[in-house]
Write a protein that holds these residues in place. Structure first.
Motif, mmCIF file in Angstrom:
data_model
loop_
_atom_site.group_PDB
_atom_site.id
_atom_site.type_symbol
_atom_site.label_atom_id
_atom_site.label_comp_id
_atom_site.label_asym_id
_atom_site.label_seq_id
_atom_site.Cartn_x
_atom_site.Cartn_y
_atom_site.Cartn_z
ATOM 1 N N SER A 126 21.908 48.767 81.390
ATOM 2 C CA SER A 126 21.615 50.045 81.783
ATOM 3 C C SER A 126 21.464 50.179 83.492
ATOM 4 N N LEU A 127 21.416 48.880 83.832
ATOM 5 C CA LEU A 127 21.368 48.807 85.336
ATOM 6 C C LEU A 127 22.897 48.201 85.936
ATOM 7 N N VAL A 128 23.478 47.659 84.975
ATOM 8 C CA VAL A 128 25.571 47.872 84.866
ATOM 9 C C VAL A 128 25.560 49.114 84.493
ATOM 10 N N ALA A 129 25.209 49.770 83.482
ATOM 11 C CA ALA A 129 25.655 51.016 83.866
ATOM 12 C C ALA A 129 25.657 52.316 85.031
ATOM 13 N N LYS A 130 24.702 52.010 85.306
ATOM 14 C CA LYS A 130 24.159 53.024 86.741
ATOM 15 C C LYS A 130 25.255 52.660 87.782
ATOM 16 N N ILE B 248 36.330 44.356 89.495
ATOM 17 C CA ILE B 248 37.300 44.915 88.433
ATOM 18 C C ILE B 248 37.198 43.760 87.700
ATOM 19 N N PRO B 249 36.841 42.369 88.338
ATOM 20 C CA PRO B 249 36.774 41.153 87.254
ATOM 21 C C PRO B 249 35.341 41.086 86.229
ATOM 22 N N ALA B 250 34.463 41.437 86.965
ATOM 23 C CA ALA B 250 32.753 41.631 86.621
ATOM 24 C C ALA B 250 33.701 43.151 85.566
ATOM 25 N N LEU B 251 34.197 44.265 85.999
ATOM 26 C CA LEU B 251 33.926 45.162 84.760
ATOM 27 C C LEU B 251 34.793 44.635 84.019
ATOM 28 N N LEU B 252 35.900 44.245 83.853
ATOM 29 C CA LEU B 252 36.419 44.019 82.766
ATOM 30 C C LEU B 252 35.584 43.241 81.906
ATOM 31 N N ARG B 253 34.703 42.521 82.484
ATOM 32 C CA ARG B 253 34.427 41.013 82.015
ATOM 33 C C ARG B 253 33.028 41.846 80.996
ATOM 34 N N HIS B 254 32.551 42.540 81.160
ATOM 35 C CA HIS B 254 31.874 43.953 80.847
ATOM 36 C C HIS B 254 31.934 45.160 79.517
ATOM 37 N N LEU B 255 33.491 44.929 79.928
ATOM 38 C CA LEU B 255 34.253 45.876 78.278
ATOM 39 C C LEU B 255 34.327 44.989 77.057
ATOM 40 N N GLN B 256 34.633 42.967 78.110
ATOM 41 C CA GLN B 256 34.750 42.426 76.862
ATOM 42 C C GLN B 256 33.586 42.063 76.159
ATOM 43 N N SER C 81 28.472 46.074 93.752
ATOM 44 C CA SER C 81 29.315 45.164 92.651
ATOM 45 C C SER C 81 28.570 44.219 92.610
ATOM 46 N N ASN C 82 28.005 42.931 93.746
ATOM 47 C CA ASN C 82 26.771 41.457 92.806
ATOM 48 C C ASN C 82 25.488 42.504 91.762
ATOM 49 N N LEU C 83 25.737 43.173 91.578
ATOM 50 C CA LEU C 83 24.902 43.891 90.627
ATOM 51 C C LEU C 83 25.235 44.090 89.368
ATOM 52 N N VAL C 84 26.591 44.317 89.658
ATOM 53 C CA VAL C 84 27.321 44.758 88.460
ATOM 54 C C VAL C 84 27.780 42.761 88.277
ATOM 55 N N ASN C 85 27.586 42.138 88.794
ATOM 56 C CA ASN C 85 28.658 41.254 88.944
ATOM 57 C C ASN C 85 27.140 40.087 87.379
ATOM 58 N N THR C 86 26.076 40.049 88.746
ATOM 59 C CA THR C 86 24.975 39.239 88.234
ATOM 60 C C THR C 86 24.520 39.789 87.079
ATOM 61 N N SER C 87 24.128 41.071 86.629
ATOM 62 C CA SER C 87 22.464 41.823 86.367
ATOM 63 C C SER C 87 23.210 41.298 84.766
ATOM 64 N N SER C 88 22.666 40.608 83.829
ATOM 65 C CA SER C 88 21.839 41.003 82.975
ATOM 66 C C SER C 88 21.856 42.409 81.866
#
Length: 463
Positions: free
Chosen positions: A244-248, A271-279, A234-241
Motif C-alpha cells: 500500500s505504501l509502494v502504490a501511494k 524506474i528499475p524499482a517500478l518495473l520490479r513491482h510490476l513483475q 523513490s527510496n521508499l518505492v525501492n526498499t519498502s515491502s
C-alpha cells in the motif's frame, strides 16, 4: 496610486475578507486539532434522514455511503479521481498539528489549542473582537487618483505606511492564526513522512495524500525535488515491502513528474524499482490488491510522456517483456492496467520524434511486444466495460495501423469490433451519451474497413 501601494492594499483587503469569513463561520477551537472551514463536517448535513446510519471514521479516507450521517469534526473531501465523498478523522493530539494536512490552496490557517476558558461563548467573542481590532491597525491608503503625479507630490497628502508581510503575520498570530506557504507546508509534510515511516504507529497515508495534492502545482513539485522529497519517495518505492505504501508513493511520483522535466530527471533512477513491482504483481495477489500495478504504470507513463529519453531506461531493464505479460495474461491484471499500457504506446507512436521512434521500435521488438499488443486487443475490447476504455483501445488500433505496427491482425478482431458496435447501438438514443456513442460507432465502422484492407494486403504479401 503606486504599484507597491496597490499590492499592499489588495493584500490587506484579502486578509480582512479571509478573517471575516472565518469569524462568520463561528469556528470552534479543538485541542490539538486543525480547524478547516471548507472541509470539516460541522453538522451532519450530509445525512438524508435523522434515523440514517452514522459514518464510522478512521484515520484513513473512507467513502461516505448514501444516507450515512456525518459526526462533527471530520475531515471531508470529494475524491477527484472517483468523484465520491470521503471522510477521515482529524489529526489526534500528539501529531504535529502545524503540518499541513489541510488543502487550503496555499494558505494554511491553524488555531492554537484552546483552554477551558476559550470554550466559553463570551471568550470566543472576545477573541473575535480582538482579532477585528487588530485588523483595523492594518494601514489602508486613502483614495488616490491613479497616475496623478500632482496628487502624489503634494506635501500635505497623508500617505500612510504599509505593514510588511512579517508584521501582518504578527497581527494574525495575536488571533492564534498561523499563515504558511505551500512550500513551508511541503517541508513539514516531508518531515512528517520521514517520522511516520520509522514509527509504525503513525499513519503515512494521510501525509502522502496531502503531498500528492500540493505536487499538482509544477513549482511545488520542483521545490519538493530540491528539498530531497523525490529521493525520499523513490527510496521508499525501492526498499519498502508494504504494497500500500509502494502504490501511494508511485502515485505521488506520477503526479510530480507530469509535464515536469526537472522532476522526471531526478526520478528516472526509480524506474528499475517500478518495473520490479510490476513483475512481482504478476505472481503476487497482494500487489494487485493494493493498486500497485495501476499506480506504477501511471508513474512510468508520466515519466515517459514527459521525457522520451526514459524509453532507453525501459529498454535497459526489459520493460517490453513486462508490458507484454500485462496485456496477454488472462485473469491476472485488471482491464484498467491493460488500457494504461495501450494508451501509453498509442501516445508514444503519435507524438514521438524520429529518434524517439527508433527507441520505441527497439522496445516494441522486445519479447515481441508488438504481437502481444495486437493479438490481445480483441480480448481487451470485449472485456472493457467503460466507454472511455473502449475509446482508448480503438485509438491504439487506429494509430498502430497508421504506423504499420499491427499488420498481422488476429482473426477475432473484426468480431470484437462488431460486438462493440452492437453493444453501443442499443444506447445510441440516450440523450446523455448518445452523441458520444455515435462517435464511437463511426470510428468502429472506419476501423472495420481499414482492418479488412490491412488483412487483404498482408495476405497478398504472403502469396
Amino acid at each position: 496610486m503606486s504599484s507597491e501601494m496597490l499590492v499592499h492594499n489588495s493584500f490587506a483587503v484579502i486578509l480582512i475578507l479571509l478573517v471575516t469569513h472565518v469569524i462568520s463561520q463561528h469556528l470552534t477551537t479543538v485541542p490539538g486539532e486543525e480547524v478547516e472551514d471548507h472541509d470539516v463536517a460541522s453538522h451532519s448535513h450530509f445525512s438524508t434522514s435523522s434515523h440514517s446510519e452514522e459514518f464510522v471514521a478512521t484515520h484513513e479516507w473512507q467513502e461516505i455511503k448514501e444516507g450515512q450521517s456525518i459526526p462533527k469534526g471530520l475531515h471531508v473531501r470529494v475524491n477527484l479521481q472517483t468523484g465520491l465523498k470521503e471522510a477521515k478523522l482529524l489529526r489526534s493530539e500528539g501529531d504535529d498539528s502545524n503540518a499541513a494536512s489541510d488543502t487550503n490552496h496555499g494558505v494554511k490557517m491553524t488555531f492554537a489549542e484552546s483552554t477551558d476558558n476559550d470554550k466559553h461563548p463570551a471568550t470566543k467573542r472576545g477573541i473575535s473582537a480582538a482579532l477585528e481590532e487588530a485588523l483595523k491597525n492594518i494601514a489602508t491608503s486613502q483614495d488616490e487618483p491613479s497616475g496623478n503625479k500632482e496628487f502624489s507630490s503634494q506635501p500635505n497628502v497623508n500617505k500612510q505606511t504599509f505593514k510588511s508581510i512579517d508584521e501582518i503575520k504578527e497581527v494574525f498570530s495575536k488571533g492564534n492564526i498561523t499563515l504558511s506557504s505551500e512550500m513551508e507546508i511541503l517541508s513539514n509534510l516531508l518531515k512528517e513522512l520521514t517520522i511516520s515511516v520509522d514509527d509504525l504507529n503513525k499513519p503515512f497515508q494521510p501525509i502522502l495524500d496531502d503531498i500528492e495534492f500540493y505536487l499538482h502545482n509544477l513549482d511545488n513539485a520542483v521545490y519538493f525535488t530540491d528539498i530531497g522529497g523525490v529521493d525520499v519517495i523513490s527510496n521508499l518505492v525501492n526498499t519498502s515491502s508494504d504494497t500500500s505504501l509502494v502504490a501511494k508513493c508511485a502515485l505521488v511520483l506520477g503526479v510530480a513528474c507530469q509535464s515536469n522535466v526537472y522532476v522526471t530527471k531526478a526520478a528516472r533512477k526509480v524506474i528499475p524499482a517500478l518495473l520490479r513491482h510490476l513483475q512481482l504483481a504478476a505472481n503476487d495477489e497482494v500487489h494487485r490488491a493494493h493498486q500497485v500495478t495501476e499506480h506504477t504504470l501511471f508513474a512510468i507513463s508520466s515519466m515517459v510522456r514527459t521525457d522520451h529519453r526514459t524509453i532507453s531506461d525501459l529498454i535497459s531493464h526489459g520493460a517490453g517483456a513486462i508490458f507484454s505479460n500485462i496485456v496477454t495474461s488472462h485473469g491476472i491484471f485488471s482491464i484498467k492496467s491493460k488500457v494504461k499500457v495501450y494508451t501509453l504506446f498509442s501516445d508514444l507512436l503519435s507524438n514521438g520524434s524520429d529518434e524517439d521512434n527508433e527507441l520505441l521500435s527497439v522496445l516494441l521488438r522486445q519479447s515481441d511486444l508488438t504481437t502481444g499488443l495486437c493479438h490481445s486487443l480483441s480480448t481487451s475490447l470485449v472485456q472493457a466495460s467503460k466507454v472511455s476504455d473502449v475509446e482508448k483501445l480503438l485509438n491504439f488500433l487506429q494509430v498502430s495501423l497508421a504506423y504499420n505496427k499491427c499488420n498481422d491482425l488476429p482473426f477475432d478482431l473484426e468480431y470484437a469490433l462488431i460486438s462493440v458496435q452492437q453493444k453501443y447501438t442499443e444506447d445510441i438514443n440516450d440523450p446523455a451519451i448518445g452523441d458520444y456513442l455515435k462517435e464511437i460507432i463511426e470510428k468502429v465502422s472506419v476501423l472495420q474497413s481499414v482492418v479488412r484492407q490491412t488483412r487483404s494486403l498482408h495476405n497478398t504479401d504472403e502469396l
